[in-house]
Each structure stands twice: as structure tokens, then as C-alpha cells.
Design a protein around this motif. Structure first.
Motif: not given
Length: 181
Positions: A120, A127-128, A143, A145-147, A149-150, A179
Motif C-alpha cells: 500500500e 486511501s480507500s 484503484l 486494490w483500494q476499492s 470494500y467500497s 467490509y
């Protein structure tokens, strides 16, 4: 007669917007919103940032598919804005892995020390996003990796208006964030 109906519908829309605003102020808000749009959206970016600021959004990531590959960050009206243009989530992960491989090769980092937190640190956007708004009909490819749990909101509309933004926030508030659980 058409003018009368237009005035009435404008009035009703304003009343509806005020009602939505009052309701939204009582609930939780996303801190980071990502919007996937076309390059025309950049013309309305300042307006969108004002909407975000009004509801306490601290970070906005704007992803546009075409153009020269670049990722930039700036502060606009007190909101951190990340611009991701022509740079996919796969590009970002490959670049991070390459940099990690260089560090391992130089002996600066041990391969067994590489974990999620280390990866990360090498991502362009760290940031996610809490909420991803996709304006159009394509699946977001940014994104990755970051998304994970979006919350996703698809708005298949030609012009994204303030009332549409409020509806996105209302939808976000109604969801139970789990999540991955």
C-alpha cells in the motif's frame, strides 16, 4: 401553459433537494469518494468539489479513462483531489510491484517483509474510497486494490446533477457497510 409547469416542477425539485439535504445531514458521510466519468466531467469539477465539501467529504478521486497516463493530487477548495487519467488499477499494481522488486533486488527490503501495508505504501492513491460513483455504463477499472470494500453506485445518466449526488449519498447512508464480512 408550459412555463407554469416548468416553474412548478422547478419549485418541487428545490423542495425535494432541501428535504434530501436535511435528511442527509443526520447520517454518516463518506470521507473519500471516487467518481469514474468521462473527460467532460472535468469541466464541472469545481462544482462537484463544492458539493463534496458541503457534506464533509475530505478526499475526491476523479478517474477518467482517456488521455496521457498520469496521477496527480491537489487541494481544491479544501478538498484533497486525486486526478487519475488514463491510468488503470492494473497499471498501479504493476508499478508498485516493480518498485518493490527493485528494492528487494538492491537488498533494501526482504521479500518476506512484503505484506499488505508495504504494498500500500507504493500505490499512487493510498486511501480507500468509501463510495465509488460510476457515471456511465462501464465497470470501473481504477484503484483495484483500494476499492475492494467500497460501496458502488452506478448512475447511468448523461448529466450528473446535484440532486443525483444527493441520491448517491442517501443510497450510501442506507447501506450496511460490512467490509467483506
Amino acid at each position: 401553459m408550459d412555463g407554469l409547469f416548468k416553474n412548478v416542477s422547478d419549485f418541487l425539485l428545490r423542495v425535494y433537494i432541501k428535504k434530501l439535504e436535511r435528511e442527509l445531514m443526520k447520517g454518516r458521510m463518506p470521507k473519500h469518494i471516487m467518481i469514474v466519468a468521462d473527460e467532460n466531467f472535468l469541466n464541472r469539477l469545481q462544482e462537484f468539489v463544492r458539493w463534496c465539501k458541503k457534506f464533509g467529504v475530505e478526499e475526491l478521486t476523479v478517474c477518467v479513462r482517456r488521455g496521457e497516463k498520469k496521477v496527480e493530487t491537489s487541494l481544491l477548495n479544501g478538498v484533497k483531489v486525486n486526478y487519475v487519467i488514463g491510468y488503470s488499477g492494473k497499471d498501479e499494481i504493476v508499478d508498485a510491484v516493480r518498485e518493490l522488486a527493485r528494492l528487494v533486488d538492491k537488498g533494501v527490503l526482504k521479500a518476506e517483509d512484503v505484506d499488505e501495508k508495504v504494498v500500500e505504501r507504493f500505490l499512487k492513491i493510498r486511501s480507500s474510497p468509501d463510495l465509488i460513483i460510476n457515471v456511465g455504463d462501464e465497470i470501473p477499472e481504477f484503484l483495484i486494490w483500494q476499492s475492494i470494500y467500497s460501496e458502488l453506485y452506478f448512475a447511468d445518466i448523461s448529466q450528473f446533477r446535484y440532486v443525483d449526488f444527493l441520491r448517491c449519498l442517501r443510497d450510501y447512508q442506507r447501506r450496511e457497510r460490512r467490509y467483506g464480512r
